[in-house]
Enzyme design. Structure first.
Site, PDB file in Angstrom:
ATOM      1  N   LYS A  30       0.869  -1.188   0.000  1.00 57.68           N
ATOM      2  CA  LYS A  30       0.000   0.000   0.000  1.00 57.68           C
ATOM      3  C   LYS A  30       0.907   1.240   0.000  1.00 57.68           C
ATOM      4  CE  LYS A  30      -2.628  -2.716   3.321  1.00 57.68           C
ATOM      5  NZ  LYS A  30      -2.881  -2.840   4.769  1.00 57.68           N
ATOM      6  N   SER A  83      -6.294   1.409   9.572  1.00 54.13           N
ATOM      7  CA  SER A  83      -5.286   2.439   9.267  1.00 54.13           C
ATOM      8  C   SER A  83      -5.664   3.196   8.006  1.00 54.13           C
ATOM      9  CB  SER A  83      -3.904   1.799   9.089  1.00 54.13           C
ATOM     10  OG  SER A  83      -3.424   1.329  10.311  1.00 54.13           O
TER      11      SER A  83
HETATM   12  P1  ADP Z   1      -0.703  -5.015   6.869  1.00 54.22           P
HETATM   13  O1  ADP Z   1      -0.450  -3.828   6.007  1.00 54.22           O
HETATM   14  O2  ADP Z   1       0.403  -6.009   6.880  1.00 54.22           O
HETATM   15  O3  ADP Z   1      -2.058  -5.654   6.728  1.00 54.22           O
HETATM   16  P2  ADP Z   1      -1.529  -3.444   9.130  1.00 54.22           P
HETATM   17  O4  ADP Z   1      -0.573  -2.474   9.718  1.00 54.22           O
HETATM   18  O5  ADP Z   1      -2.673  -2.887   8.361  1.00 54.22           O
HETATM   19  O6  ADP Z   1      -0.636  -4.455   8.317  1.00 54.22           O
HETATM   20  O7  ADP Z   1      -2.085  -4.411  10.251  1.00 54.22           O
HETATM   21  C1  ADP Z   1      -1.219  -5.240  10.977  1.00 54.22           C
HETATM   22  C2  ADP Z   1      -2.031  -6.298  11.660  1.00 54.22           C
HETATM   23  O8  ADP Z   1      -2.925  -5.692  12.587  1.00 54.22           O
HETATM   24  C3  ADP Z   1      -2.915  -7.131  10.736  1.00 54.22           C
HETATM   25  O9  ADP Z   1      -2.943  -8.460  11.225  1.00 54.22           O
HETATM   26  C4  ADP Z   1      -4.265  -6.490  10.861  1.00 54.22           C
HETATM   27  O10 ADP Z   1      -5.320  -7.385  10.588  1.00 54.22           O
HETATM   28  C5  ADP Z   1      -4.237  -6.109  12.318  1.00 54.22           C
HETATM   29  N1  ADP Z   1      -5.173  -5.024  12.631  1.00 54.22           N
HETATM   30  C6  ADP Z   1      -5.318  -3.847  12.000  1.00 54.22           C
HETATM   31  N2  ADP Z   1      -6.305  -3.115  12.561  1.00 54.22           N
HETATM   32  C7  ADP Z   1      -6.795  -3.876  13.575  1.00 54.22           C
HETATM   33  C8  ADP Z   1      -7.863  -3.703  14.511  1.00 54.22           C
HETATM   34  N3  ADP Z   1      -8.622  -2.618  14.524  1.00 54.22           N
HETATM   35  N4  ADP Z   1      -8.067  -4.699  15.403  1.00 54.22           N
HETATM   36  C9  ADP Z   1      -7.301  -5.810  15.381  1.00 54.22           C
HETATM   37  N5  ADP Z   1      -6.309  -6.051  14.512  1.00 54.22           N
HETATM   38  C10 ADP Z   1      -6.062  -5.091  13.616  1.00 54.22           C
END
Ligand code: ADP
Length: 157
Positions: free
Chosen positions: A40, A127
């Site tokens: 991303k 995010s």
């Molecule tokens: P990626 O870009 O590798 O998906 P992220 O930074 O978006 O990584 O997320 C990292 C981890 O945290 C992933 O396993 C994602 O599912 C989890 N995650 C993101 N937001 C939440 C949330 N609100 N509650 C629980 N887990 C989350």
């Protein structure tokens, strides 16, 4: 037992913090691993995302932080662990996370991915949406901790 919690953390939300907090009391050691190879397009630089991971990690005695390049399975092995931690919010997370976990296992059969189901109060937080709200100067106080918000504000000065 060390678990690697990998992600882009762009930025670090209360959803991520919920997983870190629960993992820190469930596992001996947790390592926040900020991926430098982010598919991303990221709003925050690797060093800024690492600084956010540091802010979170400093709250816990058994949580460390790092950045990594390349495959998560290789990073886990380089840190002598077989365990990768991911958070699951909903069925769409499940579909993509199950696929990632199975492909990681195909690449390295000793790797196990462990999932924590998101807590009810933070499961809507993403995010992606936080980035959009930040870019429109919206209020993110329900989605990120005060420390992370202060850090982000400090970047804009
Ligand atoms: P990626 O870009 O590798 O998906 P992220 O930074 O978006 O990584 O997320 C990292 C981890 O945290 C992933 O396993 C994602 O599912 C989890 N995650 C993101 N937001 C939440 C949330 N609100 N509650 C629980 N887990 C989350």
């Amino acid at each position: 037992m060390l678990v690697i919690y990998p992600g882009s953390f762009d930025p670090f939300t209360l959803g991520h913090e919920d997983i870190v907090k629960r993992a820190s009391s469930s596992f001996d050691e947790v390592m926040l691993a900020v991926s430098e190879d982010n598919a991303k397009s990221s709003l925050f630089s690797v060093s800024e995302r690492l600084e956010m991971a540091k802010i979170i990690a400093e709250k816990y005695i058994n949580v460390s932080f790092a950045t990594y390049q390349g495959l998560t399975v290789d990073f886990a092995k380089a840190n002598n662990t077989n365990f990768i931690l991911r958070g699951l919010r909903d069925t769409s997370d499940f579909d993509s996370e199950a696929q990632n976990a199975l492909m990681n296992k195909t690449m390295n059969n000793s790797i196990e991915t462990i999932f924590l189901i998101s807590s009810k109060n933070v499961r809507e937080i993403s995010s992606t949406n936080v980035r959009q709200i930040l870019s429109l100067n919206g209020d993110v106080s329900n989605f990120m901790s005060d420390q992370i918000i202060s850090y982000i504000k400090s970047l804009k000065i």
